[in-house]
Motif scaffolding. Structure first.
Motif: not given
Lengths: 270, 270
Positions: A158, A162, A165, A252, B122-123, B126, B161-162, B165-167
């Motif tokens: 992760p 991160y 991105l 993360v 979020r992890i 992911l 992936l975004y 990780l973001q949402y």
């Protein structure tokens, strides 16, 4: 205590959400009902957004909180007139920037230029992180900005994704295998890249829990095994002079930002 | 025209950078020299930061621009006294929020609570995105929030992936193979999940360039082949009633945010 919160943006809403997240976290006793309205870049769309805000106010009897990042002054004025409590990301800032720079702003709706221009660099970095995940493609380490090192399940993947991105950093990761840990010396693959190495570690109890999820009841997940590996990794990091971060209580983005900061890696020039 | 810019934060600096990126993008004619100073959470660290800012001012003869996200009022006051042009992310906002909510803020340095609490979610998302990348583990689609569909190299992986990780969104992706495109009907694997499908497409010329990078001179990369596949995918999306996004000129965050918005997926409740 509930309160309706809207995020209104002429673009993705990421900036307005980031501001709102920081501010609202200062009020932990509230429960916020959040709605994001991105890509509000015309008067028609803004009027529709205002109607949703006003409907929410009618239903709840309370003025919703609105975090907005509208670059266009006309749209900002319209929103201010909606009756909501508006927190404008740009409030006063654009005017002060114009003064400081002695220049008029573009007032361009939408597009945050920088993000765009560097989009390709970040996608390349992401590809690199995926290609070199989990010790793959060590032959590509020459192109790495950083190589995260740690035992299995220490959060390397992760963090690498991160870093790529968010920051456009080419981050590889290399898992320390048991036999490498026993030797307490840097694996041959890594020796040429000592300056790029950064260690991740965590509390053995936490590693134990994470590994139990993957392989319940295994030797791999047993607490004594986790203790041994974490101790051996710490010894290796120290012997080899590799900086190291305990990620036990970190998110993360905290891990990625700290690694970036401590390794003095240049962030992507957005 | 060059100008030094600092981002100062008691935490990761992501909020201050987001604000700065948005604001500075309104001044495309300037070249900004950016430095981020994260985790400035004590007076000692802030004084060190102020010295760097003042040194930059001495060297350039211009007051640097400083974007700050310091929650602590004492640290904010110190920074304001440094002589830099400070853009405070929180300026006036905390006081107005206190008034609106009728409550004192926690003024907690650092930790943006929400991020943390949802880190695990979020992890997990992911992990889901990585496990189900490129059509893998279609048996896990029941747990997907969304399934991105498109031809090879249409940008599905970065978007997934975004999103994760973001949402915190569980996003799978499924590549449309040539033989599936020829049939112009939804692949069997996807039929049970029609409501979760979202198509990505792009200009054939752009696809051609992307594929040339992967396999130069191949039939796979040839422009007529790209045209055929993109047309077939469009026909498939239309026949099956799958919403579809042209990503030709979009950054990964624009793609992710737009997909989220159009599919009316709930964002992670941070």
């Amino acid at each position: 205590m509930d309160r309706a919160v809207f995020f209104i943006s002429d673009h993705t809403g990421i900036t307005a959400e980031a501001l709102g997240r920081s501010l609202l976290s200062q009020f932990p006793d509230f429960r916020f009902e959040r709605t994001t309205l991105p890509f509000v870049d015309t008067e028609v769309k803004l009027r529709a957004a205002c109607q949703r805000i006003q409907a929410s106010q009618r239903d709840s009897g309370q003025a919703p909180l609105v975090f907005s990042s509208l670059a266009n002054a006309g749209l900002r004025t319209l929103l201010m007139a909606s009756g909501a409590v508006v927190f404008d990301v740009f409030e006063g800032h654009i005017e002060r920037l114009e003064t400081a720079l002695g220049l008029q702003s573009a007032q361009a709706v939408g597009r945050a230029h920088g993000f765009h221009a560097q989009g390709r660099e970040r996608i390349e970095a992401l590809k690199f992180a995926l290609d070199t995940d989990d010790g793959l493609r060590a032959d590509a380490y020459g192109a790495a900005d950083i190589i995260l090192v740690g035992v299995s399940r220490s959060g390397k993947t992760p963090a690498c994704l991160y870093l790529s991105l968010q920051y456009g950093v080419a981050a590889a990761n290399y898992p320390l295998a048991e036999e490498e840990l026993e030797r307490v010396e840097l694996p041959r693959t890594l020796r040429a890249w000592r300056d790029k190495l950064f260690g991740l570690t965590l509390a053995p109890e936490r590693l134990h829990l994470l590994r139990e999820e993957r392989r319940p009841g295994s030797r791999y997940a047993a607490l004594p095994q986790c203790r041994r590996e974490i101790q051996a990794a710490a010894a290796l990091f120290q012997t080899a002079g590799i900086p190291c971060l305990d990620t036990s209580n970190m998110s993360v983005e905290e891990i990625a930002t700290t690694v970036l900061h401590r390794s003095a890696l240049k962030r992507l020039r957005w």
